[in-house]
Design an enzyme around this catalytic site. Sequence first.
Site, PDB file in Angstrom:
ATOM      1  N   SER A 154      -9.098 -26.585 -41.123  1.00 11.33           N
ATOM      2  CA  SER A 154      -7.803 -26.530 -41.793  1.00 11.33           C
ATOM      3  C   SER A 154      -7.102 -27.858 -41.588  1.00 11.33           C
ATOM      4  CB  SER A 154      -6.944 -25.411 -41.190  1.00 11.33           C
ATOM      5  OG  SER A 154      -5.604 -25.496 -41.631  1.00 11.33           O
ATOM      6  N   TYR A 188      -3.025 -21.010 -34.128  1.00 12.12           N
ATOM      7  CA  TYR A 188      -3.897 -21.122 -35.305  1.00 12.12           C
ATOM      8  C   TYR A 188      -4.490 -22.535 -35.378  1.00 12.12           C
ATOM      9  CZ  TYR A 188      -5.152 -21.943 -40.183  1.00 12.12           C
ATOM     10  OH  TYR A 188      -5.811 -22.310 -41.332  1.00 12.12           O
TER      11      TYR A 188
END
Length: 267
Positions: free
Chosen positions: A141, A154
């Site tokens: 990501s 995350y």
Amino acid sequence: MRIEGKVWVVTGAGAGMGRELVLQLLSRNARVAAVDLRAETLAETAGLARAGERLSTHVVDITDRVAVRALPEAVVGAHGAVDGVINNAGIIQPFAPVAELDYGDTRRVMDVNFFGAYHVVEAFLPLLLERPEAHLANVSSMGGFFPFPGQTVYGASKAAVKLLTEGLYAELSSTGVRVSAIFPGAVRTAITENSGVTAGVPEASDSKIPMLSAEKAAGIMLNGLQKDRLHIYVGVDSRLMSTAIRVAPKPAIGLVQRLMARATGQR
């Protein structure tokens, strides 16, 4: 590695980018084993694909190591081989600072994003090494290299995926297995709902950069895989942030912190 005529495994295939990856792989004349936690969303993907025996669906929880280790046999049974794996499944955390984050949420994010990806790598790598050419891609990501307040755990999970992938690239460089780390920026998917996150979600309208559609994001990913790229940046924001964090980390982090605070209604 070329896509057509190959057998690809895609996790998180029931929705969003995973579903688009499945559909576009099939449109490029590949065979696909679609993996997801939810049987109903996999059935929807299969209904859209209408690919017959070129598509198999597998309901598997990637956090379950035993279940994942049984998956290669099922895929080979359906397709005869495995040439490529795209580890796409992932979730976000509740939008909260670390000091306010429940440990159960922290553990769940790490279990899905890192250990889930690792379980799939562990299970399929021996098969990939047997092929004349193969490809292993892990979806990290933009948050895996750039910190976003309220998504720290995350980001840590996706940073772990980034380093895992780069380590695999180094270890497998003398083999026929190509390796890619994929860094999506803002993509329009249902990841917040699928992650069970409802509170504190930033308003998309506050973003200065348009969000990519899942369809366009998947196309960028597959084009990058065909070119055997190590790093595949998906979206203008991902490319910009990769430069900003290297060139001017403190100002860049401060700017994003202010934008995130505004988007979540904090002052």
